[in-house]
Enzyme design. Sequence first.
Site, short mmCIF file in Angstrom:
data_model
loop_
_atom_site.label_atom_id
_atom_site.label_comp_id
_atom_site.label_asym_id
_atom_site.label_seq_id
_atom_site.Cartn_x
_atom_site.Cartn_y
_atom_site.Cartn_z
CB CYS A 120 83.02 12.20 32.34
SG CYS A 120 82.70 11.55 30.68
CG HIS A 262 81.17 15.95 32.61
ND1 HIS A 262 81.98 16.11 31.51
CD2 HIS A 262 80.39 14.86 32.35
CE1 HIS A 262 81.72 15.16 30.63
NE2 HIS A 262 80.76 14.39 31.12
CG ASN A 292 81.04 13.98 26.96
OD1 ASN A 292 82.04 14.25 27.61
ND2 ASN A 292 80.20 13.03 27.34
#
Length: 340
Positions: A120, A262, A292
Amino acid sequence: MNGRPAVRQRWAISGTGSYLPGRRVPSAEVSLSMGLDAGWIEDRTGIRHRHVAGPGQAASDLATAAARRALDAAGLAPGDLGLIVLGTSTPDELGPSTACRVQAALGAGRAAAFDVAAACTGFVYGLQTAVGWLATQRGKPPHVLVIGVEVYSRFLNADDRATAALFGDGAAAAVIGPAPPPYGIASMGLGADGSRAGDVLIPAGGSRAPASPGTLASLGHTIHMDARAVRSFIVDILPRLITEATDDAGVKPSELSLVVPHQPNPRLVASLADQAGLAPDQMVIAGQDVGNIGAASLPYALDHAVRTRGIGAGEVVLLAGFGAGLTWGHTLMVWPPGHA
């Protein structure tokens, strides 16, 4: 030489773009499929929907669509690119790089292309790579395309609340090019803690546990996550990233125009604003309608801010990424004028 010190070239984002697959799945549907109350996921995460790639739709397809939108926003053509850096945990195949698939699809024949594997945090790692490459080039096209993309839906155990509740599919991209001082990227930083690689991973399919009937039966090709450990990591790392980035740049958190984090769990991330010394409206939260999407989460939120709020010349923007590995990183920039 005229004896004057050279002015250091600055680099900035000149265009952003994103792409989500057409199928949108409500969190209520996912909750009910796991035998939970319809509001279970949204109540705990803030996620209302996520998007799911269609049959035959691969990471490179999503990435190419986002890349074209970023190039259009920057007013550039594929031939203007010197490099494509793509962050993903869900590539088209183990090799070649998905970035090479995107290069071919775009027709960006002058661009080098490769992937970064920082989960990520992949977009922030990609930005650092882009700036490093740009600083060494002479005579190459002075623009880099940085992409984050995931097709997590192919790697989920539908019965696992820790993962099926959170993840979705999507892509986002940004074009990096020259900017006049004082605009552009002012500071960057990366970090990792490989001793915690087991906190979230896809354990099978690589050289340690190649695909076999056993790995398929044990669901080794799906995402495994220690939810408690990951939550603890998020609560610790996001405020720390903001402190380190602002200290490095010599500014206060209150002086940041926007913080784009994030957002694996939008509700949790938003709740950390006060701990990080931020007002709620400084934090860009856009994960509620996508879930996500890994390496695409941060650039998607950035593109969302560009499209909905707008970012003015001179505004100070902090990108704060973190993810599996464990990895983390930040990029602090002064937004340039003339951005599309």
